[in-house]
Scaffold this motif. Structure first.
Motif, PDB file in Angstrom:
ATOM      1  N   THR A  14     -30.019   7.510 -34.607  1.00 37.38           N
ATOM      2  CA  THR A  14     -29.391   7.580 -35.882  1.00 37.38           C
ATOM      3  C   THR A  14     -30.545   7.330 -37.006  1.00 37.38           C
ATOM      4  O   THR A  14     -31.665   6.975 -36.633  1.00 37.38           O
ATOM      5  N   ASN A  15     -30.218   7.758 -38.334  1.00 35.33           N
ATOM      6  CA  ASN A  15     -30.994   7.547 -39.371  1.00 35.33           C
ATOM      7  C   ASN A  15     -31.341   6.046 -39.448  1.00 35.33           C
ATOM      8  O   ASN A  15     -32.287   5.485 -40.168  1.00 35.33           O
ATOM      9  N   GLY A  16     -30.371   5.162 -38.950  1.00 33.72           N
ATOM     10  CA  GLY A  16     -30.462   3.799 -39.027  1.00 33.72           C
ATOM     11  C   GLY A  16     -31.631   3.213 -38.182  1.00 33.72           C
ATOM     12  O   GLY A  16     -32.460   2.488 -38.252  1.00 33.72           O
ATOM     13  N   HIS A  17     -31.759   3.736 -36.860  1.00 32.40           N
ATOM     14  CA  HIS A  17     -32.807   3.739 -35.887  1.00 32.40           C
ATOM     15  C   HIS A  17     -33.934   4.168 -36.629  1.00 32.40           C
ATOM     16  O   HIS A  17     -34.941   3.447 -36.720  1.00 32.40           O
ATOM     17  N   LEU A  18     -34.109   5.399 -37.075  1.00 31.21           N
ATOM     18  CA  LEU A  18     -35.259   6.108 -37.715  1.00 31.21           C
ATOM     19  C   LEU A  18     -35.743   5.194 -38.868  1.00 31.21           C
ATOM     20  O   LEU A  18     -37.170   4.751 -38.907  1.00 31.21           O
ATOM     21  N   ASP A  19     -34.967   4.449 -39.874  1.00 30.51           N
ATOM     22  CA  ASP A  19     -35.337   3.799 -40.831  1.00 30.51           C
ATOM     23  C   ASP A  19     -36.129   2.516 -40.321  1.00 30.51           C
ATOM     24  O   ASP A  19     -37.107   1.970 -40.675  1.00 30.51           O
ATOM     25  N   ILE A  20     -35.637   1.640 -39.162  1.00 33.01           N
ATOM     26  CA  ILE A  20     -36.031   0.409 -38.641  1.00 33.01           C
ATOM     27  C   ILE A  20     -37.509   0.864 -37.927  1.00 33.01           C
ATOM     28  O   ILE A  20     -38.451   0.181 -38.180  1.00 33.01           O
ATOM     29  N   LEU A  21     -37.553   1.899 -37.282  1.00 25.77           N
ATOM     30  CA  LEU A  21     -38.970   2.384 -36.625  1.00 25.77           C
ATOM     31  C   LEU A  21     -39.837   2.608 -37.625  1.00 25.77           C
ATOM     32  O   LEU A  21     -41.070   2.103 -37.683  1.00 25.77           O
ATOM     33  N   GLU A  22     -39.420   3.347 -38.769  1.00 21.38           N
ATOM     34  CA  GLU A  22     -40.607   3.676 -39.741  1.00 21.38           C
ATOM     35  C   GLU A  22     -41.220   2.448 -40.465  1.00 21.38           C
ATOM     36  O   GLU A  22     -42.320   2.308 -40.749  1.00 21.38           O
ATOM     37  N   ASN A 122     -27.016   1.918 -44.082  1.00 20.20           N
ATOM     38  CA  ASN A 122     -27.101   2.154 -42.856  1.00 20.20           C
ATOM     39  C   ASN A 122     -26.388   1.095 -41.936  1.00 20.20           C
ATOM     40  O   ASN A 122     -26.491   0.940 -40.762  1.00 20.20           O
ATOM     41  N   SER A 123     -25.753   0.129 -42.665  1.00 17.23           N
ATOM     42  CA  SER A 123     -25.247  -0.917 -42.059  1.00 17.23           C
ATOM     43  C   SER A 123     -23.861  -0.920 -41.289  1.00 17.23           C
ATOM     44  O   SER A 123     -23.899  -1.563 -40.299  1.00 17.23           O
ATOM     45  N   PHE A 124     -23.277   0.445 -41.299  1.00 18.91           N
ATOM     46  CA  PHE A 124     -22.292   0.630 -40.485  1.00 18.91           C
ATOM     47  C   PHE A 124     -22.563   1.522 -39.240  1.00 18.91           C
ATOM     48  O   PHE A 124     -21.689   1.719 -38.599  1.00 18.91           O
ATOM     49  N   LEU A 125     -23.916   1.970 -39.263  1.00 20.27           N
ATOM     50  CA  LEU A 125     -24.277   3.099 -38.243  1.00 20.27           C
ATOM     51  C   LEU A 125     -24.238   2.532 -37.024  1.00 20.27           C
ATOM     52  O   LEU A 125     -24.936   1.499 -36.788  1.00 20.27           O
ATOM     53  N   SER A 126     -23.890   3.265 -36.191  1.00 20.34           N
ATOM     54  CA  SER A 126     -24.116   2.883 -34.613  1.00 20.34           C
ATOM     55  C   SER A 126     -23.950   4.356 -33.659  1.00 20.34           C
ATOM     56  O   SER A 126     -23.150   5.253 -34.218  1.00 20.34           O
ATOM     57  N   SER A 127     -24.804   4.440 -32.812  1.00 15.16           N
ATOM     58  CA  SER A 127     -24.705   5.973 -32.080  1.00 15.16           C
ATOM     59  C   SER A 127     -23.389   5.997 -31.514  1.00 15.16           C
ATOM     60  O   SER A 127     -22.838   7.324 -31.501  1.00 15.16           O
ATOM     61  N   TYR A 136     -14.466  14.309 -32.805  1.00  9.86           N
ATOM     62  CA  TYR A 136     -13.281  14.676 -33.655  1.00  9.86           C
ATOM     63  C   TYR A 136     -13.686  15.460 -34.802  1.00  9.86           C
ATOM     64  O   TYR A 136     -12.504  15.715 -35.625  1.00  9.86           O
ATOM     65  N   GLY A 137     -14.615  16.240 -34.671  1.00  7.83           N
ATOM     66  CA  GLY A 137     -14.758  17.143 -36.031  1.00  7.83           C
ATOM     67  C   GLY A 137     -15.631  16.618 -37.393  1.00  7.83           C
ATOM     68  O   GLY A 137     -15.600  17.255 -38.219  1.00  7.83           O
ATOM     69  N   GLY A 138     -15.740  15.306 -37.347  1.00  5.96           N
ATOM     70  CA  GLY A 138     -16.223  14.582 -38.707  1.00  5.96           C
ATOM     71  C   GLY A 138     -17.657  15.155 -38.903  1.00  5.96           C
ATOM     72  O   GLY A 138     -18.563  15.264 -37.678  1.00  5.96           O
ATOM     73  N   ASP A 139     -17.855  15.162 -40.082  1.00  6.46           N
ATOM     74  CA  ASP A 139     -19.180  15.570 -40.642  1.00  6.46           C
ATOM     75  C   ASP A 139     -20.276  14.379 -40.487  1.00  6.46           C
ATOM     76  O   ASP A 139     -20.276  13.519 -41.273  1.00  6.46           O
ATOM     77  N   VAL A 140     -21.084  14.506 -39.617  1.00  6.32           N
ATOM     78  CA  VAL A 140     -22.223  13.171 -39.387  1.00  6.32           C
ATOM     79  C   VAL A 140     -23.595  13.743 -39.617  1.00  6.32           C
ATOM     80  O   VAL A 140     -24.503  13.041 -39.456  1.00  6.32           O
ATOM     81  N   ARG A 141     -23.930  14.884 -40.283  1.00  2.89           N
ATOM     82  CA  ARG A 141     -25.074  15.390 -40.652  1.00  2.89           C
ATOM     83  C   ARG A 141     -26.081  14.360 -41.426  1.00  2.89           C
ATOM     84  O   ARG A 141     -26.910  14.587 -41.217  1.00  2.89           O
ATOM     85  N   HIS A 142     -25.324  13.808 -42.389  1.00  3.69           N
ATOM     86  CA  HIS A 142     -26.066  12.868 -43.250  1.00  3.69           C
ATOM     87  C   HIS A 142     -26.497  11.574 -42.569  1.00  3.69           C
ATOM     88  O   HIS A 142     -27.134  10.696 -43.156  1.00  3.69           O
ATOM     89  N   LEU A 143     -26.045  11.572 -41.349  1.00  8.46           N
ATOM     90  CA  LEU A 143     -26.294   9.944 -40.734  1.00  8.46           C
ATOM     91  C   LEU A 143     -27.526  10.322 -39.503  1.00  8.46           C
ATOM     92  O   LEU A 143     -27.831   9.292 -38.924  1.00  8.46           O
ATOM     93  N   LEU A 144     -27.891  11.569 -39.383  1.00 10.86           N
ATOM     94  CA  LEU A 144     -28.732  11.922 -38.362  1.00 10.86           C
ATOM     95  C   LEU A 144     -29.977  12.822 -38.717  1.00 10.86           C
ATOM     96  O   LEU A 144     -29.759  13.612 -39.863  1.00 10.86           O
ATOM     97  N   SER A 145     -31.291  12.702 -38.224  1.00 11.42           N
ATOM     98  CA  SER A 145     -32.049  13.963 -38.693  1.00 11.42           C
ATOM     99  C   SER A 145     -31.623  15.092 -38.379  1.00 11.42           C
ATOM    100  O   SER A 145     -30.509  15.260 -37.629  1.00 11.42           O
ATOM    101  N   ALA A 146     -31.887  15.952 -39.186  1.00  8.87           N
ATOM    102  CA  ALA A 146     -31.541  17.410 -38.904  1.00  8.87           C
ATOM    103  C   ALA A 146     -31.600  17.947 -37.136  1.00  8.87           C
ATOM    104  O   ALA A 146     -30.864  18.487 -36.644  1.00  8.87           O
ATOM    105  N   THR A 147     -32.803  17.674 -36.679  1.00  4.91           N
ATOM    106  CA  THR A 147     -33.033  17.719 -35.112  1.00  4.91           C
ATOM    107  C   THR A 147     -31.992  16.935 -34.427  1.00  4.91           C
ATOM    108  O   THR A 147     -31.453  17.780 -33.482  1.00  4.91           O
TER     109      THR A 147
END
Length: 160
Positions: A14-22, A122-127, A136-147
């Protein structure tokens, strides 16, 4: 050389992971992103797919390498001359568990664990939560990289 490892399942990253890694990459000479293998868990993505998603998402960082591991993380650290484990913390509940692990790892081998708080956004994010919402069809694009988003949506569509 100062080396650290950032372990996780990253299913998906997730973007939370990527933020910690960066942020970890900015603190250490070399950071290894280690996808931990748990034979008892069935992931949505294979270990190889997770490694590929991470590599694509983190390609801009030259001091980050990618690996997988099955076993004790401290053994991985010892075999790869890694001095520190970096863990992201979302909430106090994460800290309770991670503190015990950090103390055990330090006692076993002397490897230190550094806790990095997530950014508030990112405090609520989990894979797991991202996968559930996307299922369930929710939009998660803002929580992940485009890839990662593209691969997640393709996988969920294929598995229907």
């Amino acid at each position: 050389m100062r080396r650290a490892v950032c372990p996780g399942s990253y299913d998906p990253p997730t973007n939370g992971h990527l933020d910690i890694l960066e942020r970890a990459a900015g603190l250490f000479d070399e950071v290894t992103v280690a996808v931990l293998i748990n034979k008892n868990k069935k992931g949505l993505f294979t270990v190889e797919e997770r490694l590929s998603l991470l590599q694509e998402s983190m390609a801009h960082l030259t001091n980050v390498r990618f690996d997988s591991w099955h076993g004790l993380l401290v053994d991985y650290c010892r075999q790869n001359d890694i001095q520190a484990i970096v863990k992201g913390l979302r909430a106090v509940s994460d800290f309770d568990y991670e503190l015990q692990m950090a103390q055990m790892n330090q006692q076993l081998t002397g490897v230190e664990t550094l806790f990095m708080p997530t950014k508030p956004e990112n405090s609520f994010l989990s894979s797991s939560l991202v996968k559930e919402v996307a299922t369930y069809g929710g939009d998660v694009r803002h929580l992940l990289s485009a890839t990662v988003h593209t691969h997640l949506m393709d996988r969920l569509a294929r598995d229907k």
